[in-house]
Design an enzyme around this catalytic site. Structure first.
Site, PDB file in Angstrom:
ATOM      1  N   SER A 150      79.896  32.067 -29.119  1.00  0.00           N
ATOM      2  CA  SER A 150      79.402  32.823 -27.966  1.00  0.00           C
ATOM      3  C   SER A 150      80.555  33.581 -27.328  1.00  0.00           C
ATOM      4  O   SER A 150      81.715  33.159 -27.414  1.00  0.00           O
ATOM      5  CB  SER A 150      78.797  31.863 -26.936  1.00  0.00           C
ATOM      6  OG  SER A 150      78.572  32.525 -25.705  1.00  0.00           O
ATOM      7  N   TYR A 163      79.954  24.435 -21.670  1.00  0.00           N
ATOM      8  CA  TYR A 163      79.437  25.243 -22.785  1.00  0.00           C
ATOM      9  C   TYR A 163      80.545  26.155 -23.320  1.00  0.00           C
ATOM     10  O   TYR A 163      80.761  26.241 -24.535  1.00  0.00           O
ATOM     11  CB  TYR A 163      78.249  26.071 -22.303  1.00  0.00           C
ATOM     12  CG  TYR A 163      77.683  27.022 -23.326  1.00  0.00           C
ATOM     13  CD1 TYR A 163      76.781  26.575 -24.289  1.00  0.00           C
ATOM     14  CD2 TYR A 163      78.040  28.368 -23.341  1.00  0.00           C
ATOM     15  CE1 TYR A 163      76.256  27.439 -25.243  1.00  0.00           C
ATOM     16  CE2 TYR A 163      77.524  29.237 -24.280  1.00  0.00           C
ATOM     17  CZ  TYR A 163      76.627  28.773 -25.223  1.00  0.00           C
ATOM     18  OH  TYR A 163      76.113  29.638 -26.165  1.00  0.00           O
TER      19      TYR A 163
END
Length: 206
Positions: A150, A163
């Site tokens: 990501s 995350y």
């Protein structure tokens, strides 16, 4: 589109494992790999959703099978790879570590359980599956690992410190495995998308 695929290149008879393939980016990856001719296995915690997707793909003439698997559980990861090894005669060409999750919170609000859940799902499972897949990828003589990372692993974003840490770790793992396993003819790459709304499912991923 099928004509275009045939003219460009083919994955005919190559084998692939895609984690978390019933929705979002994973769903699109499974469908695309299979459309190029790959024989794909995927997994999901949701058995009903998994069965529905597998039937959908088979109705399109795609070679896709699936296993119910909670990637947070080490024993289930091991069972998944045993299944893959059995299905593909001990060889695997492509591993796509796609499964992941996030819990949006301020850094001061995260609990130990939050930390464990996110890091296990996003990073530990991908690391462990790569270890388990190594002999299968090596045996194929043409192994590929793709980590779905990501942009959060590259830049700072609000409400996702754990995350982001899991994806940053994934990016560093990619570099190390790419160097370490090159001798085994295994290519390792990561893809770091921004926020994605897939056209087939109403799902946001970052």
């Amino acid at each position: 589109m099928s004509d275009c695929r045939g003219q460009r290149w083919s994955l005919k008879d190559m084998t692939a494992l895609v984690t978390g393939g019933t929705k979002g980016i994973g769903y699109a990856v499974v469908k695309e790999l299979a459309a190029f001719g790959a024989i794909v296995h995927t997994c999901s915690r949701n058995e009903a959703e998994l069965n529905q997707r597998v039937q959908e793909w088979k109705s399109m003439g795609l070679k896709v099978s699936g296993s119910v698997c909670d990637l947070k559980v080490r024993a289930q990861r091991e069972k998944l790879m045993e299944t893959v090894s059995s299905l593909f005669d001990g060889k695997l060409n492509i591993l796509v570590n796609n499964a992941g999750m996030s819990i949006p919170k301020e850094a001061t609000e995260f609990t130990m359980e939050d930390f464990s859940t996110i890091m296990t799902t996003n990073f530990e499972s991908a690391y462990h599956l790569s270890q388990l897949a190594h002999p299968l990828l090596k045996a194929s003589g043409n192994g590929n690992i793709v980590f779905i990372s990501s942009v959060a692993g590259v830049i700072a974003l609000p409400m996702c410190s754990i995350y982001a840490s899991s994806k940053g770790a994934m990016n560093e793992l990619t570099k190390n495995l790419a160097c370490e396993w090159a001798k085994d003819k295994i290519r390792v790459n990561s893809v770091a998308p921004w926020i994605i709304r897939t056209p087939l499912v109403d799902n946001l991923e970052v």
